[in-house]
Design an enzyme around this catalytic site. Structure first.
Site, mmCIF file in Angstrom:
data_model
loop_
_atom_site.group_PDB
_atom_site.id
_atom_site.type_symbol
_atom_site.label_atom_id
_atom_site.label_comp_id
_atom_site.label_asym_id
_atom_site.label_seq_id
_atom_site.Cartn_x
_atom_site.Cartn_y
_atom_site.Cartn_z
ATOM 1 N N ASN A 295 2.365 5.831 -9.920
ATOM 2 C CA ASN A 295 1.103 5.779 -10.667
ATOM 3 C C ASN A 295 -0.133 5.543 -9.797
ATOM 4 O O ASN A 295 -1.225 5.994 -10.157
ATOM 5 C CB ASN A 295 1.209 4.667 -11.725
ATOM 6 C CG ASN A 295 -0.139 4.353 -12.343
ATOM 7 O OD1 ASN A 295 -0.614 5.071 -13.219
ATOM 8 N ND2 ASN A 295 -0.786 3.281 -11.887
ATOM 9 N N ASP B 162 0.877 -1.170 0.000
ATOM 10 C CA ASP B 162 0.000 0.000 0.000
ATOM 11 C C ASP B 162 0.915 1.221 0.000
ATOM 12 O O ASP B 162 1.676 1.434 0.956
ATOM 13 C CB ASP B 162 -0.875 -0.060 1.265
ATOM 14 C CG ASP B 162 -1.774 1.158 1.426
ATOM 15 O OD1 ASP B 162 -1.510 2.197 0.792
ATOM 16 O OD2 ASP B 162 -2.727 1.074 2.212
ATOM 17 N N VAL B 163 0.851 2.031 -1.060
ATOM 18 C CA VAL B 163 1.805 3.143 -1.191
ATOM 19 C C VAL B 163 1.614 4.221 -0.121
ATOM 20 O O VAL B 163 2.495 5.064 0.066
ATOM 21 C CB VAL B 163 1.746 3.809 -2.587
ATOM 22 C CG1 VAL B 163 2.176 2.849 -3.683
ATOM 23 C CG2 VAL B 163 0.369 4.410 -2.869
ATOM 24 N N TYR C 241 -9.855 14.602 -5.284
ATOM 25 C CA TYR C 241 -8.992 14.136 -6.389
ATOM 26 C C TYR C 241 -8.251 15.310 -7.032
ATOM 27 O O TYR C 241 -7.028 15.248 -7.250
ATOM 28 C CB TYR C 241 -9.861 13.411 -7.428
ATOM 29 C CG TYR C 241 -9.089 12.804 -8.582
ATOM 30 C CD1 TYR C 241 -8.489 11.554 -8.461
ATOM 31 C CD2 TYR C 241 -8.960 13.472 -9.795
ATOM 32 C CE1 TYR C 241 -7.789 10.983 -9.520
ATOM 33 C CE2 TYR C 241 -8.266 12.912 -10.864
ATOM 34 C CZ TYR C 241 -7.684 11.663 -10.709
ATOM 35 O OH TYR C 241 -6.988 11.111 -11.769
ATOM 36 N N LYS D 203 -4.137 16.024 -7.226
ATOM 37 C CA LYS D 203 -3.338 16.156 -8.449
ATOM 38 C C LYS D 203 -2.703 17.546 -8.540
ATOM 39 O O LYS D 203 -1.590 17.697 -9.054
ATOM 40 C CB LYS D 203 -4.193 15.858 -9.684
ATOM 41 C CG LYS D 203 -4.709 14.405 -9.745
ATOM 42 C CD LYS D 203 -3.598 13.372 -9.755
ATOM 43 C CE LYS D 203 -4.128 11.958 -9.926
ATOM 44 N NZ LYS D 203 -3.075 10.923 -9.969
HETATM 45 P P1 NAD Z 1 -6.981 2.073 -12.170
HETATM 46 O O1 NAD Z 1 -8.032 2.095 -11.121
HETATM 47 O O2 NAD Z 1 -7.021 0.988 -13.183
HETATM 48 O O3 NAD Z 1 -5.539 2.057 -11.527
HETATM 49 C C1 NAD Z 1 -5.213 2.555 -10.271
HETATM 50 C C2 NAD Z 1 -4.362 1.514 -9.582
HETATM 51 O O4 NAD Z 1 -3.899 2.029 -8.330
HETATM 52 C C3 NAD Z 1 -5.162 0.232 -9.278
HETATM 53 O O5 NAD Z 1 -4.429 -0.871 -9.777
HETATM 54 C C4 NAD Z 1 -5.242 0.210 -7.762
HETATM 55 O O6 NAD Z 1 -5.241 -1.096 -7.231
HETATM 56 C C5 NAD Z 1 -3.974 0.958 -7.399
HETATM 57 N N1 NAD Z 1 -4.012 1.474 -6.027
HETATM 58 C C6 NAD Z 1 -5.034 2.110 -5.406
HETATM 59 N N2 NAD Z 1 -4.694 2.375 -4.142
HETATM 60 C C7 NAD Z 1 -3.431 1.906 -3.959
HETATM 61 C C8 NAD Z 1 -2.537 1.889 -2.873
HETATM 62 N N3 NAD Z 1 -2.881 2.413 -1.685
HETATM 63 N N4 NAD Z 1 -1.317 1.327 -3.045
HETATM 64 C C9 NAD Z 1 -0.962 0.799 -4.232
HETATM 65 N N5 NAD Z 1 -1.773 0.773 -5.301
HETATM 66 C C10 NAD Z 1 -2.991 1.323 -5.164
HETATM 67 O O7 NAD Z 1 -7.058 3.500 -12.859
HETATM 68 P P2 NAD Z 1 -6.029 4.217 -13.867
HETATM 69 O O8 NAD Z 1 -6.844 5.074 -14.719
HETATM 70 O O9 NAD Z 1 -5.112 3.241 -14.490
HETATM 71 O O10 NAD Z 1 -5.230 5.160 -12.865
HETATM 72 C C11 NAD Z 1 -3.813 5.194 -12.796
HETATM 73 C C12 NAD Z 1 -3.355 6.609 -12.499
HETATM 74 O O11 NAD Z 1 -3.677 7.436 -13.610
HETATM 75 C C13 NAD Z 1 -4.018 7.251 -11.284
HETATM 76 O O12 NAD Z 1 -3.065 8.010 -10.555
HETATM 77 C C14 NAD Z 1 -5.054 8.157 -11.906
HETATM 78 O O13 NAD Z 1 -5.362 9.259 -11.075
HETATM 79 C C15 NAD Z 1 -4.320 8.596 -13.169
HETATM 80 N N6 NAD Z 1 -5.205 9.123 -14.211
HETATM 81 C C16 NAD Z 1 -6.070 8.320 -14.902
HETATM 82 C C17 NAD Z 1 -6.858 8.861 -15.901
HETATM 83 C C18 NAD Z 1 -7.823 8.048 -16.732
HETATM 84 O O14 NAD Z 1 -8.537 8.625 -17.561
HETATM 85 N N7 NAD Z 1 -7.893 6.748 -16.589
HETATM 86 C C19 NAD Z 1 -6.782 10.220 -16.176
HETATM 87 C C20 NAD Z 1 -5.907 11.015 -15.447
HETATM 88 C C21 NAD Z 1 -5.114 10.446 -14.479
#
Ligand code: NAD
Length: 264
Positions: free
Chosen positions: A91, A64-65, A162, A166
Site C-alpha cells: 500500500n 522504508d519499503v 505518480y 501506478k
Molecule cells: P497516505 O499518505 O495517508 O498513506 C500513504 C502511506 O504510505 C503513509 O502512511 C506514508 O507514511 C507511507 N509511506 C510513504 N513512503 C513510505 C515508505 N518509503 N515506506 C513505507 N511507508 C511509506 O495516503 P493514502 O491515500 O492512504 O495512500 C495509500 C495508497 O493508496 C497509496 O499507494 C496511494 O497512491 C493509493 N491511492 C490513494 C488514493 C486516494 O484518493 N487517497 C487514490 C488512489 C490511490
C-alpha cells in the site's frame, strides 16, 4: 464470521489513510497484522491498539519499503512473531507533484522508488516466504494485493511520476500474476478513486474543492478509507479465490469518463 483467522498480513504504509484502514479491517477479520510505517509511529500504534482492543494480534514495524534491507527485516520480524506471512498489502505510496518541466530528477526517482520499487521489493520477499512455508490455512499459497490507483489508467497532468508509477504497478501486478499463478499465488490490485486521506487533503477539505472533485465521480460521493478496507479483506480471503491478475476499481465510477455525461 471472521474470514482470515490463522493468517498473517503485512500492510505497508499503514500508519494513515487507506493502509491504516486495511490493517484494521484485516485485523478485525481475524488476521495477525504487521502494521508497517516509515516515519512517526503514532498512527501505526493506534491501528495496533484498535486491533488488540477487539481481541486481535498486531505489531507495528518501521521500514522504508524502498530499502531492501529494511524490507527483509520487516518480513523477518513478521515470521519471528507470527510464524509466516499469508497476505501482503503493498500500500505505501506518495506524491511529489510538479509540472513536467519543473519536475526534478530527485522527485521523479523518489516516487518511483517508493510506489513501484517498494512494491517489487515487498512482493519478492512475500513470494520467497510463501515458497519457504508451503501451503497453510488458505486455498492459495499466498496473496498479494497491490494498491494501485485510477491513475494506472487515467493520465494525470502535473503528476507524471505518480501516474508512471501506478501504470508500472499495473503491469508488474499482471506479470507477477502470470508468473506466480501456477504456484497458487494470487496477485491482484485495488485501484482507488478519490478517497479522503492525507495524500489528497487539498482536493476535498473545503466545500468548493469537494464540489469540484464530485464532478469526476458519477456516484457523487468521495470515498472513505473503509470502502477500500472492505474490498481488501474480501480480496485477501478465499471468497475471491478465482480472482487473479485483476484490478478492482473502487472509485464511485471515476473511470467511466464522467465528462461525457452531458456532452451531446
Ligand atoms: P497516505 O499518505 O495517508 O498513506 C500513504 C502511506 O504510505 C503513509 O502512511 C506514508 O507514511 C507511507 N509511506 C510513504 N513512503 C513510505 C515508505 N518509503 N515506506 C513505507 N511507508 C511509506 O495516503 P493514502 O491515500 O492512504 O495512500 C495509500 C495508497 O493508496 C497509496 O499507494 C496511494 O497512491 C493509493 N491511492 C490513494 C488514493 C486516494 O484518493 N487517497 C487514490 C488512489 C490511490
Amino acid at each position: 464470521m471472521q474470514k482470515l483467522v490463522g493468517q498473517t498480513a503485512i500492510v505497508t504504509g499503514a500508519s494513515s489513510g487507506i493502509g491504516k484502514a486495511c490493517a484494521i479491517a484485516l485485523g478485525l477479520d481475524g488476521a495477525n497484522v504487521v502494521v508497517n510505517y516509515a516515519g512517526n509511529s503514532a498512527g501505526a500504534d493506534e491501528a495496533v491498539e484498535t486491533i488488540k482492543n477487539e481481541g486481535g494480534n498486531a505489531i507495528a514495524f518501521k521500514a522504508d519499503v524502498s530499502k531492501q534491507d529494511q524490507v527483509k527485516a520487516m518480513f523477518k520480524a513478521a515470521v519471528d512473531t507470527f510464524g509466516t506471512v499469508d497476505i501482503l498489502v503493498n500500500n505505501a505510496g506518495l506524491q511529489k507533484d510538479a509540472r513536467f518541466t519543473e519536475m526534478s530528477l530527485a522527485d521523479w526517482q523518489f516516487v518511483l522508488d517508493v510506489n513501484l520499487t517498494g512494491q517489487f521489493l515487498c512482493a519478492q520477499e512475500a513470494v520467497r516466504e510463501f515458497q519457504r512455508r508451503g501451503m497453510s490455512g488458505s486455498k492459495a499459497l499466498g496473496k498479494i494485493i497491490c494498491m494501485s490507483s485510477v491513475h494506472e489508467l487515467i493520465p494525470w497532468a502535473g503528476h507524471v511520476n505518480y501516474a508512471a508509477s501506478k501504470g508500472g504497478v499495473m503491469l508488474m501486478m499482471k506479470s507477477l500474476a502470470q508468473e506466480l499463478g501456477p504456484m497458487k499465488i494470487r496477485v491482484n490490485s485495488i485501484a482507488p478513486g478519490a478517497i479522503k486521506t492525507p495524500i489528497n487533503y487539498s482536493a476535498w477539505h473545503t466545500p468548493e474543492a469537494e464540489a469540484r472533485l464530485l464532478k469526476l465521480i458519477p456516484y457523487k460521493r468521495v470515498g472513505e478509507t473503509e470502502d477500500i478496507g472492505n474490498v481488501c479483506c474480501w480480496l485477501a480471503s478465499d471468497e475471491s479465490d478465482y480472482i487473479h491478475g485483476a484490478t478492482i476499481f473502487v472509485d464511485g465510477g471515476m473511470t467511466l469518463y464522467p465528462g461525457f455525461e452531458d456532452n451531446g
